[in-house]
Design an enzyme around this catalytic site. Structure first.
Site, mmCIF file in Angstrom:
data_model
loop_
_atom_site.group_PDB
_atom_site.id
_atom_site.type_symbol
_atom_site.label_atom_id
_atom_site.label_comp_id
_atom_site.label_asym_id
_atom_site.label_seq_id
_atom_site.Cartn_x
_atom_site.Cartn_y
_atom_site.Cartn_z
ATOM 1 N N TYR A 75 0.847 -1.193 0.000
ATOM 2 C CA TYR A 75 0.000 0.000 0.000
ATOM 3 C C TYR A 75 0.882 1.242 0.000
ATOM 4 C CZ TYR A 75 -4.236 -2.455 1.809
ATOM 5 O OH TYR A 75 -5.335 -3.240 2.016
ATOM 6 N N GLU A 121 -5.654 -1.438 8.550
ATOM 7 C CA GLU A 121 -5.462 -1.274 10.004
ATOM 8 C C GLU A 121 -4.544 -0.081 10.282
ATOM 9 O OE1 GLU A 121 -7.272 -4.194 8.872
ATOM 10 O OE2 GLU A 121 -5.245 -4.981 8.815
ATOM 11 N N ASN A 179 -9.853 0.302 -2.480
ATOM 12 C CA ASN A 179 -9.603 -0.921 -1.729
ATOM 13 C C ASN A 179 -10.909 -1.470 -1.153
ATOM 14 O OD1 ASN A 179 -7.374 -2.666 -0.514
ATOM 15 N ND2 ASN A 179 -8.607 -2.171 1.278
ATOM 16 N N GLU A 180 -11.269 -2.646 -1.567
ATOM 17 C CA GLU A 180 -12.499 -3.285 -1.081
ATOM 18 C C GLU A 180 -13.663 -2.295 -1.099
ATOM 19 O OE1 GLU A 180 -11.518 -4.974 2.765
ATOM 20 O OE2 GLU A 180 -10.807 -6.821 1.834
ATOM 21 N N GLU A 260 -5.610 -10.955 -1.282
ATOM 22 C CA GLU A 260 -5.277 -10.987 0.143
ATOM 23 C C GLU A 260 -5.608 -12.371 0.679
ATOM 24 O OE1 GLU A 260 -7.081 -7.921 2.518
ATOM 25 O OE2 GLU A 260 -6.185 -6.289 1.360
ATOM 26 N N TYR A 325 0.738 -9.872 13.071
ATOM 27 C CA TYR A 325 -0.226 -10.524 12.183
ATOM 28 C C TYR A 325 -0.090 -12.048 12.156
ATOM 29 C CZ TYR A 325 -3.808 -9.746 8.631
ATOM 30 O OH TYR A 325 -5.002 -9.677 7.951
#
Ligand SMILES: *[C@@H]1O[C@H](CO)[C@@H](O)[C@H](O)[C@H]1NC(C)=O
Ligand SMILES: *[C@@H]1O[C@H](CO)[C@@H](O)[C@H](O)[C@H]1NC(C)=O
Ligand SMILES: *[C@@H]1O[C@H](CO)[C@@H](O)[C@H](O)[C@H]1NC(C)=O
Ligand SMILES: *[C@@H]1O[C@H](CO)[C@@H](O)[C@H](O)[C@H]1NC(C)=O
Ligand SMILES: *[C@@H]1O[C@H](CO)[C@@H](O)[C@H](O)[C@H]1NC(C)=O
Length: 657
Positions: A75, A121, A179-180, A260, A325
């Site tokens: 990103y 996030e 994004n989404e 993803e 993560y």
């Protein structure tokens, strides 16, 4: 063939080789990507340069390359690069072009996701908080104020990107738009269309633009658009056939792509640490690769939300400082079993580089450091508040005070005697996000968004009421990303709306990096009221700065090394090392206990300085207290065991543990 003809043919062949343009395309006939005309499948991994110190970029990229990946996905968070309108930062840890160049030099292709919205996030999903200066802006839509800002930013960023496109000799094979978007309520096709033509106008007609959405037809309805190749995202354990069938709803032909594939999952303060078993990751990865799908592993390395950069989900649940993560490379870039298991899978599908990956970096336990009290926030207001106090009848927000991150102090006086415990409340749940309340210099308790909207205080008419509000990170996903900070609605005392506020914007980071908190003799400025019997045992102490120093011994080779810092019996706060804002600590809630401290922050030549702002109560009174450097990370403390220690958590009953 005559010699002349042969020579001509050779010449033509050579010319073809020399002039053969670098191409990256979608082959709709054969359901695949084509790179320079040849069928191409990517196995990629996500890495966020903004979560890794620059000195470690190369190490992490090399580890990804050695795992057998042929691409990375990244990103670009807008708010990381345009902190104020028209002010751009692309140097140091924000030198994204250098990062892309490094990937290229190592031999990794790049799948770029420049937003403008990224989720990730990350504070406000990467959108700059200053967009909210227009209070009723509708983000991620055709709202002209939003579009204007997007156009300016992309007008700056995309021309810098263009030379790095694959067609132009660089590593970038595809570029994601938004994004989404299909998960967002607005479903504004003109906005997406605008972005597509904006991207095309800067990047040209040849680049493959794509979208990513949840693997369900409902998401793809609003997320996909002619002109962007629609891809999906889903994690281990999914029904791969069904998930790619959803992609086929939007793209009947072309390569299968999971943009993803979740190697792990995110955390929230106060919730169990996420773990995703390696076996589940491996199984679904194999399923996808067997279908010839292109896969990006999200995350391959998560890294760290340094400073104030973490985002939050709603109902309000901020993410911790670590973005480990449970990825194949840890927060600190260490190799894990998951790493090697994934590498073994990739080996079955493509030739991977020979030799071992670079080793995990060594960690060093520098041990305990004694901390001593510097001053409370209140006694240092003249130093911390660069712009001085601002008066208003009703509370104003962070942005009204031209502040985006950190802390703001709101001060007023009690309008009436409250000899009996009286409710100080935020009836509209407008404490964004956590408020440390004190009356006449005595801590009275905590208000917290979505968790504790009321607490009882006592005091006399005219007593000073201090409400220090912490911005704990802006919501990064969903309809509530317009996340204003501060006191965003009125506080009431009993039935009365409190008014006549004095607000102090606090430049804590600047004060610390300029060394302003050191070497000062802080006088206590807030009148001390004798604590009433009722409050004596129930409250924590005032938000207070502590400092400590440590030196790194000569004679031990290869120091400084990476380390972790932990806060035994401390509650919650923010920590700076040598002026660098490392992030938030909150062992009182967990699950994260240790913060990653990269070696690059530490000095072997001079004393290292630690500054801590403890918000609820350091373990320092009466005796000394310590923070501790350790070699072992702890991100998975059980929340139950923590609860036992939080004996004086004022609002314990309200917490949704
Ligand atoms: C996976 O999804 C496909 C297509 O929807 C379905 O036919 C199949 O039964 C599913 N498999 C499992 C194990 O649920
Ligand atoms: C505040 O005090 C009242 C009684 O004085 C009590 O009923 C109430 O539960 C208290 N509220 C909190 C949040 O402690
Ligand atoms: C606070 O209350 C006053 C009076 O009711 C109202 O005019 C004002 O808009 C409110 N302010 C906020 C921030 O809610
Ligand atoms: C720590 O602070 C001291 C005193 O301000 C300063 O001389 C020293 O350079 C600082 N250390 C580092 C590593 O920045
Ligand atoms: C936390 O993780 C470590 C390392 O994987 C493990 O040994 C430990 O048992 C875990 N602790 C808890 C409380 O789950």
């Amino acid at each position: 063939m005559a010699f002349r003809d042969a020579a001509l043919l050779l010449l033509v062949t050579l010319q073809t080789v020399v002039a053969s343009p670098r191409t990256f395309e979608i082959d709709y006939k054969n359901d695949c990507f084509r790179k320079d005309g040849t069928e191409f499948q990517y196995i990629s991994g996500s890495i966020h340069y903004n979560r890794i110190p620059r000195v470690y970029w190369k190490d992490r990229l090399l580890k990804m390359y050695m795992a057998g990946l042929n691409a990375i996905q990244m990103y670009i968070p807008w708010n990381f690069h345009e902190p104020h309108p028209g002010q751009y930062v692309f140097s140091g840890d924000r030198d994204v072009m250098h990062f892309i160049q490094l990937a290229h030099d190592i031999g990794l292709l790049v799948i770029l996701r420049p937003g403008p919205y990224i989720c990730g996030e990350w504070d406000m999903g990467g959108l700059p908080a200053w967009l909210l200066n227009k209070k009723d802006i509708v983000l991620r839509t055709s709202d002209p104020d939003y579009i204007n800002a997007v156009d300016k930013w992309m007008g700056k960023l995309l021309p810098m990107i263009k030379p790095f496109l694959y067609q132009n000799g660089g590593p970038i094979i595809t570029v994601q738009v938004e994004n989404e978007y299909g998960s967002y309520f607005a479903c504004d096709y003109s906005y997406l269309r605008h972005l597509v033509s904006l991207f095309r106008s800067h990047l040209g007609q040849d680049v493959v633009l794509f979208s990513t959405d949840g693997a369900g037809v409902s998401y793809l309805k609003c997320g996909s658009l002619q002109g962007m190749y629609a891809t999906v995202d889903f994690g281990p354990g999914s029904n791969v056939t069904a998930a790619f069938a959803a992609q086929r709803y939007a793209e009947p032909h072309g390569p299968l792509v999971n943009s993803e594939f979740y190697t792990g999952w995110l955390d929230h303060w106060g919730e169990q640490h996420s773990r995703v078993p390696t076996s589940a990751v491996v199984k679904t990865l194999v399923d996808m690769l067997n279908m010839g799908a292109n896969v990006n592993l999200y995350m391959f390395i998560g890294g760290t939300n340094f400073g104030y950069w973490n985002g939050a989900n709603g109902p309000y649940a901020p993410q911790p400082t670590s973005y480990d993560y449970d990825a194949p490379l840890t927060e600190a870039g260490d190799l894990t079993d998951k790493y090697f298991a994934i590498r073994d899978v990739i080996k079955m599908y493509r030739k991977i580089p020979e030799g071992p990956p670079p080793p995990s970096t060594p960690k060093y336990a520098y041990g305990p450091v004694t901390m001593k009290k510097l001053t409370t926030v209140y006694d240092a207001l003249d130093i911390l508040s660069f712009s001085g106090p601002v008066k208003s009848v009703y509370p104003i927000s962070f942005l009204d005070l031209n502040q985006q991150f950190g802390f703001i102090l709101y001060r007023t006086t009690l309008p009436v005697d409250c000899s009996k415990p009286t409710a100080l409340s935020s009836p509209l749940n407008g404490v964004h996000d956590r408020a440390y309340v004190s009356v006449d210099g005595i801590a009275a308790g905590i208000l917290e968004r979505d968790k504790a909207i009321s607490l009882n205080i006592t005091g006399k008419a005219g007593s000073q009421l201090d409400v220090l509000v912490e911005n704990m990170g802006r919501i990064n996903y969903g309809k509530d990303i317009n996340d204003f900070k501060g006191l965003v609605s009125n506080l009431t005392l009993g039935a009365k709306v409190l008014s006549i506020w004095t607000s102090y914007s606090l430049s804590i980071d600047e004060a610390i990096s300029q060394g302003l908190l050191h070497g000062r003799d802080f006088k206590r400025r807030v009148p001390i009221r004798r604590p009433s019997r009722l409050l004596q045992h129930s409250v924590s102490s005032l938000p207070t700065f502590y400092s400590g120093t440590f030196s790194i011994a000569d004679g031990i080779p290869d120091l400084p090394q990476d380390t972790y810092i932990q806060f035994p019996n401390w509650k919650k706060g923010q920590i700076w090392i040598n002026g660098f804002n490392l992030g938030r600590y909150w062992p009182d809630r967990g699950p994260q206990i240790t913060l990653f401290v990269p070696a690059s922050l530490l000095s072997t030549a001079v004393l290292n300085n630690i500054t801590v702002l403890e918000l609820e109560g350091a373990p320092c009174a009466p005796g000394p207290c310590t923070v501790e450097f350790t070699a072992i990370p702890v991100l998975n403390a059980t929340l139950a065991s923590l609860r036992d220690h939080s004996t004086h958590q004022f609002h314990k009953g309200d917490l949704l543990y």
